[in-house]
Design a protein around this motif. Structure first.
Motif, PDB file in Angstrom:
ATOM      1  N   LYS A   1       0.811  -1.222   0.000  1.00  0.00           N
ATOM      2  CA  LYS A   1       0.000   0.000   0.000  1.00  0.00           C
ATOM      3  C   LYS A   1       0.843   1.270   0.000  1.00  0.00           C
ATOM      4  CE  LYS A   1      -3.653  -2.350   2.625  1.00  0.00           C
ATOM      5  NZ  LYS A   1      -4.446  -2.361   3.877  1.00  0.00           N
ATOM      6  N   ILE A   2       2.165   1.111   0.067  1.00  0.00           N
ATOM      7  CA  ILE A   2       3.041   2.263   0.248  1.00  0.00           C
ATOM      8  C   ILE A   2       2.872   3.307  -0.852  1.00  0.00           C
ATOM      9  CG2 ILE A   2       5.009   1.190  -0.955  1.00  0.00           C
ATOM     10  CD1 ILE A   2       5.282   3.383   2.195  1.00  0.00           C
ATOM     11  N   LYS A   3       2.639   2.872  -2.068  1.00  0.00           N
ATOM     12  CA  LYS A   3       2.554   3.803  -3.194  1.00  0.00           C
ATOM     13  C   LYS A   3       1.361   4.745  -3.081  1.00  0.00           C
ATOM     14  CE  LYS A   3       0.347   0.143  -5.958  1.00  0.00           C
ATOM     15  NZ  LYS A   3       0.530  -0.913  -4.929  1.00  0.00           N
ATOM     16  N   ASP A   4       0.295   4.315  -2.383  1.00  0.00           N
ATOM     17  CA  ASP A   4      -0.884   5.157  -2.191  1.00  0.00           C
ATOM     18  C   ASP A   4      -0.795   5.976  -0.910  1.00  0.00           C
ATOM     19  OD1 ASP A   4      -2.164   4.033  -4.510  1.00  0.00           O
ATOM     20  OD2 ASP A   4      -2.570   2.241  -3.301  1.00  0.00           O
ATOM     21  N   VAL A   5      -0.216   5.391   0.114  1.00  0.00           N
ATOM     22  CA  VAL A   5      -0.181   6.012   1.441  1.00  0.00           C
ATOM     23  C   VAL A   5       0.663   7.281   1.471  1.00  0.00           C
ATOM     24  CG1 VAL A   5       0.700   5.657   3.786  1.00  0.00           C
ATOM     25  CG2 VAL A   5      -0.690   3.900   2.715  1.00  0.00           C
ATOM     26  N   ILE A   6       1.740   7.316   0.681  1.00  0.00           N
ATOM     27  CA  ILE A   6       2.649   8.467   0.772  1.00  0.00           C
ATOM     28  C   ILE A   6       1.978   9.784   0.381  1.00  0.00           C
ATOM     29  CG2 ILE A   6       4.710   7.078   0.400  1.00  0.00           C
ATOM     30  CD1 ILE A   6       4.765   8.176  -2.492  1.00  0.00           C
ATOM     31  N   ASP A   7       0.869   9.724  -0.323  1.00  0.00           N
ATOM     32  CA  ASP A   7       0.190  10.949  -0.764  1.00  0.00           C
ATOM     33  C   ASP A   7      -0.956  11.360   0.152  1.00  0.00           C
ATOM     34  OD1 ASP A   7       1.831  11.227  -3.016  1.00  0.00           O
ATOM     35  OD2 ASP A   7       0.600   9.831  -4.169  1.00  0.00           O
ATOM     36  N   VAL A   8      -1.161  10.628   1.245  1.00  0.00           N
ATOM     37  CA  VAL A   8      -2.281  10.916   2.142  1.00  0.00           C
ATOM     38  C   VAL A   8      -1.742  11.269   3.524  1.00  0.00           C
ATOM     39  CG1 VAL A   8      -4.441  10.073   3.124  1.00  0.00           C
ATOM     40  CG2 VAL A   8      -3.699   9.261   0.868  1.00  0.00           C
ATOM     41  N   LYS A   9      -1.695  12.548   3.829  1.00  0.00           N
ATOM     42  CA  LYS A   9      -1.181  13.016   5.121  1.00  0.00           C
ATOM     43  C   LYS A   9      -1.975  12.394   6.266  1.00  0.00           C
ATOM     44  CE  LYS A   9       0.856  15.814   8.142  1.00  0.00           C
ATOM     45  NZ  LYS A   9       2.267  15.662   8.563  1.00  0.00           N
ATOM     46  N   GLY A  10      -1.260  11.818   7.240  1.00  0.00           N
ATOM     47  CA  GLY A  10      -1.908  11.227   8.404  1.00  0.00           C
ATOM     48  C   GLY A  10      -2.424   9.820   8.184  1.00  0.00           C
ATOM     49  N   SER A  11      -2.119   9.233   7.020  1.00  0.00           N
ATOM     50  CA  SER A  11      -2.622   7.891   6.727  1.00  0.00           C
ATOM     51  C   SER A  11      -1.940   6.850   7.621  1.00  0.00           C
ATOM     52  CB  SER A  11      -2.365   7.561   5.262  1.00  0.00           C
ATOM     53  OG  SER A  11      -2.883   6.293   4.930  1.00  0.00           O
ATOM     54  N   VAL A  12      -2.743   5.884   8.110  1.00  0.00           N
ATOM     55  CA  VAL A  12      -2.236   4.804   8.944  1.00  0.00           C
ATOM     56  C   VAL A  12      -2.791   3.485   8.411  1.00  0.00           C
ATOM     57  CG1 VAL A  12      -2.155   3.807  11.266  1.00  0.00           C
ATOM     58  CG2 VAL A  12      -2.055   6.285  10.979  1.00  0.00           C
ATOM     59  N   GLU A  13      -1.930   2.635   7.889  1.00  0.00           N
ATOM     60  CA  GLU A  13      -2.326   1.324   7.364  1.00  0.00           C
ATOM     61  C   GLU A  13      -1.542   0.256   8.120  1.00  0.00           C
ATOM     62  OE1 GLU A  13      -4.578   0.453   5.285  1.00  0.00           O
ATOM     63  OE2 GLU A  13      -5.124   2.267   4.178  1.00  0.00           O
ATOM     64  N   ILE A  14      -2.183  -0.412   9.060  1.00  0.00           N
ATOM     65  CA  ILE A  14      -1.438  -1.331   9.932  1.00  0.00           C
ATOM     66  C   ILE A  14      -2.139  -2.680  10.127  1.00  0.00           C
ATOM     67  CG2 ILE A  14      -0.247   0.503  11.187  1.00  0.00           C
ATOM     68  CD1 ILE A  14      -2.364   0.126  13.417  1.00  0.00           C
ATOM     69  N   SER A  15      -3.110  -3.026   9.294  1.00  0.00           N
ATOM     70  CA  SER A  15      -3.839  -4.274   9.482  1.00  0.00           C
ATOM     71  C   SER A  15      -2.901  -5.486   9.393  1.00  0.00           C
ATOM     72  CB  SER A  15      -4.939  -4.419   8.431  1.00  0.00           C
ATOM     73  OG  SER A  15      -5.505  -5.718   8.489  1.00  0.00           O
ATOM     74  N   ILE A  16      -2.941  -6.344  10.411  1.00  0.00           N
ATOM     75  CA  ILE A  16      -2.129  -7.568  10.351  1.00  0.00           C
ATOM     76  C   ILE A  16      -2.895  -8.690   9.667  1.00  0.00           C
ATOM     77  CG2 ILE A  16      -0.738  -6.970  12.364  1.00  0.00           C
ATOM     78  CD1 ILE A  16      -2.425  -9.020  13.955  1.00  0.00           C
ATOM     79  N   ASP A  17      -4.105  -8.406   9.212  1.00  0.00           N
ATOM     80  CA  ASP A  17      -4.877  -9.391   8.449  1.00  0.00           C
ATOM     81  C   ASP A  17      -4.725  -9.197   6.947  1.00  0.00           C
ATOM     82  OD1 ASP A  17      -5.945 -10.595  10.768  1.00  0.00           O
ATOM     83  OD2 ASP A  17      -7.464  -9.024  10.915  1.00  0.00           O
ATOM     84  N   ASN A  18      -4.049  -8.122   6.547  1.00  0.00           N
ATOM     85  CA  ASN A  18      -3.843  -7.878   5.120  1.00  0.00           C
ATOM     86  C   ASN A  18      -2.989  -9.002   4.530  1.00  0.00           C
ATOM     87  OD1 ASN A  18      -4.065  -6.209   2.744  1.00  0.00           O
ATOM     88  ND2 ASN A  18      -1.902  -5.715   3.012  1.00  0.00           N
TER      89      ASN A  18
END
Length: 436
Positions: free
Chosen positions: A110-127
């Motif tokens: 998801k890194i390619k999308d997250v870098i453009d969203v200030k404050g984004s948190v993607e931490i699901s261990i079920d992904n």
């Protein structure tokens, strides 16, 4: 046209984190036109890829973030990835508001999308990223790393990894073979297979396919032409069955070095750690390996001062060290980690002074072993893969059983297997003369 967007990655922790960092870099180069830089002050994007297995890397994280924030150029973004990101999530941004995004160890795709969203948190261990095709991960031109699974199903009471990387899912064998083949086609002659417990590989796939053993995977990979060496880390002693050991012994492409994480030599402490094996089982497996592979090097991890560890338990650990004669030991004093069952053993924690004393005793015992054995290599001839050229005019590489060797040489030797006559030895490396 080349991009002028620069990426700087600071990696803390294990080899799996190193590979994750390479995947991050490959994703951002492919999808966002970033190129890597070794100079943080030049970077438009700064990423810290974290470890949470020990306490110190967590402390180091916030120190590093603060330093990067002071030194970064105007407009540069800061992101935190990896196991500590999975564990702390939004709390990282609360504690360090200048962090732009947080990405957990199981969310690298998801890194390619997250870098453009200030404050984004993607931490699901079920992904589930087990079927996502990342770009190649290379340590150097001659060695590549390939993940064979994500997550961990073990419940070791001292370990936070299952809470940061989720349940274990194996990557399909044909994807692994394809990745290895690509790396070999690009010049790699050595492959490192990575997983939390590599020899439990193949018990669960996303597409519910039948089981596929780690031994069978090794056989599949061995068929790849021009691949000279196969390494892997870490196998779990519990899953070192005879089939695996016999394949290890007879397969000429498998490196004669194995990491066997002991953790403790006491059966009682191993039970408290929920490691699943006994002192006797570990010794049996190590002895069988030594018997079948005479030039084998065995490395290990050991934790001293686990809650409830008695002097007798500690002596059991030293006894295993003496019997197995480990060639390298990664020593740790027990470190309480959040969300681990061992936290319930707080009333049994060992005083810090005793823990430090035990750690020193273990280190000294291993030092004496190396001082007694390493000089035996002097006068022998070893074969190494030359991997790098040092500024002092020496080349360095590793033997098949992963001993580091230094010798005078030039860049003409890079990527070649050469014979070296050993002329001196330290506790950790050998020095020799290249035989032409």
């Amino acid at each position: 046209m080349s991009s002028d967007k620069k990426l700087f990655i600071q990696t803390l922790g294990c080899q799996m984190n190193d590979t994750d960092s390479q995947h991050i870099a490959a994703e951002l180069e492919k999808h966002k036109d970033y190129t890597q830089t070794d100079t943080m002050e030049d970077a438009d994007l700064i990423i810290i890829n974290t470890c949470s297995v020990r306490e110190k890397p967590v402390q180091k994280l916030f120190s590093e973030i603060g330093q990067f924030n002071k030194k970064k150029k105007d407009g540069a973004k800061i992101g935190v990835c990896g196991c500590t990101a999975s564990h702390l999530g939004k709390d990282i941004i609360k504690r360090a508001p200048y962090v732009d995004f947080v990405v957990g160890a199981r969310n690298i795709s998801k890194i390619k999308d997250v870098i453009d969203v200030k404050g984004s948190v993607e931490i699901s261990i079920d992904n589930d990223e087990s079927m996502y095709e990342f770009g190649p991960a290379k340590t150097n031109k001659y060695r590549a790393s390939v993940n064979i699974s994500v997550g961990c199903d073990k419940k070791c009471t001292y370990c936070i990894v299952p809470n940061t990387r989720g349940e274990e899912i194996s990557i399909p064998p044909e994807m692994i073979v394809t990745q290895v083949q690509k790396a070999v086609d690009e010049g790699a002659v050595e492959i490192m297979l990575l997983g939390q417990n590599v020899n439990s590989y193949g018990r669960r796939f996303s597409d519910k396919r039948p089981k596929h053993s780690f031994t069978k995977l090794l056989q599949d990979i061995s068929k790849i032409e021009n691949l000279k060496r196969i390494r892997f880390t870490s196998p779990h002693p519990l899953h070192m069955d005879d089939e695996f050991i016999e394949e290890f012994a007879k397969n000429e492409k498998i490196s004669r070095c194995i990491h066997m994480p002991l953790q403790s030599g006491s059966t009682e402490i191993l039970r408290a750690m929920k490691r699943g094996y006994t002192k006797e089982w570990f010794l049996n497996r190590a002895n069988k390996m030594r018997e079948l592979v005479p030039d084998l090097r065995i490395t290990t991890d050991i934790i001293v001062a686990f809650p409830g560890e008695t002097e007798e338990d500690y002596q059991d650990t030293l006894d295993v060290v003496r019997q197995v004669k480990f060639d390298q030991v990664f020593n740790f004093k027990y470190s309480p980690r959040p969300e681990t069952p061992a936290l319930d053993l707080k009333d049994k924690e060992i005083p810090d002074a005793i823990g430090s004393e035990r750690l020193t005793g273990l280190i000294e015992l291993h030092k004496r072993h190396l001082e007694a054995t390493m000089p035996s290599h002097v006068g022998t001839t070893v074969n190494i893969l030359v991997e790098s050229l040092k500024p002092n005019g020496e080349v360095t590489g590793y033997t098949d059983n992963y001993l580091q060797v230094f010798a005078k040489g030039s860049d003409e030797l890079l990527g070649k297997f050469v014979d070296v006559k050993i002329v001196s030895a330290t506790r950790t490396a050998l020095k020799g003369e290249v035989l032409i």
